[in-house]
Design a protein around this motif. Structure first.
Motif, PDB file in Angstrom:
ATOM      1  N   ASN A 116       0.890  -1.151   0.000  1.00 57.97           N
ATOM      2  CA  ASN A 116       0.000   0.000   0.000  1.00 57.97           C
ATOM      3  C   ASN A 116       0.931   1.204   0.000  1.00 57.97           C
ATOM      4  O   ASN A 116       1.476   1.581   1.035  1.00 57.97           O
ATOM      5  N   ASP A 118      -9.108  -3.811  -1.097  1.00 56.11           N
ATOM      6  CA  ASP A 118      -7.866  -4.589  -1.087  1.00 56.11           C
ATOM      7  C   ASP A 118      -8.089  -5.981  -0.502  1.00 56.11           C
ATOM      8  O   ASP A 118      -7.448  -6.937  -0.925  1.00 56.11           O
ATOM      9  N   TYR A 153      -1.059  -1.047  -4.491  1.00 58.30           N
ATOM     10  CA  TYR A 153      -2.281  -0.255  -4.503  1.00 58.30           C
ATOM     11  C   TYR A 153      -2.131   0.917  -3.561  1.00 58.30           C
ATOM     12  O   TYR A 153      -1.194   0.983  -2.765  1.00 58.30           O
ATOM     13  N   THR A 162      -4.811   3.255  -0.924  1.00 61.43           N
ATOM     14  CA  THR A 162      -6.141   3.217  -0.327  1.00 61.43           C
ATOM     15  C   THR A 162      -6.725   4.611  -0.119  1.00 61.43           C
ATOM     16  O   THR A 162      -7.906   4.736   0.143  1.00 61.43           O
ATOM     17  N   GLU A 185      -8.753   7.260  -2.497  1.00 60.94           N
ATOM     18  CA  GLU A 185      -9.660   6.155  -2.775  1.00 60.94           C
ATOM     19  C   GLU A 185      -8.816   4.977  -3.253  1.00 60.94           C
ATOM     20  O   GLU A 185      -7.657   5.142  -3.640  1.00 60.94           O
ATOM     21  N   TYR A 186      -9.383   3.804  -3.238  1.00 59.93           N
ATOM     22  CA  TYR A 186      -8.651   2.601  -3.632  1.00 59.93           C
ATOM     23  C   TYR A 186      -8.316   2.627  -5.115  1.00 59.93           C
ATOM     24  O   TYR A 186      -9.169   2.934  -5.953  1.00 59.93           O
ATOM     25  N   ASN A 187      -7.052   2.316  -5.413  1.00 60.09           N
ATOM     26  CA  ASN A 187      -6.597   2.220  -6.796  1.00 60.09           C
ATOM     27  C   ASN A 187      -5.569   1.097  -6.880  1.00 60.09           C
ATOM     28  O   ASN A 187      -4.487   1.211  -6.298  1.00 60.09           O
TER      29      ASN A 187
END
Length: 162
Positions: free
Chosen positions: A73, A128, A148, A150, A153-155
């Motif tokens: 992350n 995730d 990724y 978080t 926003e989550y990507n």
């Protein structure tokens, strides 16, 4: 003077019982279903950390069987509880086997649930967690790597086998 980079190292487990059901725990503060796991403490190895976290969060005992996932992350964000910044997290995911014990709630959890593999994605909502569980379902021996963020926003930035 140079400073070493700071990362949080964490672990989580997909724990299976004898019926091949998956252990989910309900997070006390966020009211979401999650897998057992958490941060590795100073001087602690990954396996011991996952066994400890599972015991603390559920009262249950597990065997750590196999590594199936490594993820990063890579976002950092404003801290909380006196921490300035939350740094990049490196998270290892393990397949685990339930040994024994009955659920008891903790500071972090309110209940547990054993769920068939085909129902887990109906209950977990954190993106995730979803991607990591899909990696578990697709596991054939190669380690999946995810990068990724978080926040905001989550990507999912990268997904590959290593």
């Amino acid at each position: 003077m140079k400073q070493f980079p700071t990362h949080i190292v964490a672990v989580f487990g997909i724990a299976e019982n004898e019926k091949e059901e998956i252990l989910l725990l309900k997070h006390r503060g966020r009211n979401i279903w999650m897998f057992p796991g958490g941060q590795v403490e100073v001087g602690e190895n990954l396996i011991d950390a996952l066994i400890r976290e599972t015991k603390e969060e559920s009262g249950m005992e597990i065997d750590v069987v196999k590594l199936f996932s490594v993820s990063s992350n890579t976002c950092s964000y404003q801290g909380y509880n006196g921490y300035d910044i939350v740094p990049t997290k490196v998270v290892m995911g393990f397949i685990c086997r339930y040994i024994g014990g009955e659920f008891c709630d903790s500071d972090e959890t309110t209940e547990s649930l054993w769920v068939s593999k085909d129902k887990v994605l109906d209950l977990i909502v954190v993106p995730d967690f979803i991607d990591k569980f899909k990696g578990y379902l697709d596991f054939t021996g190669g380690i999946e790597y995810l990068e990724y963020i978080t926040k905001p926003e989550y990507n999912l930035k990268l997904k590959c086998l290593i």
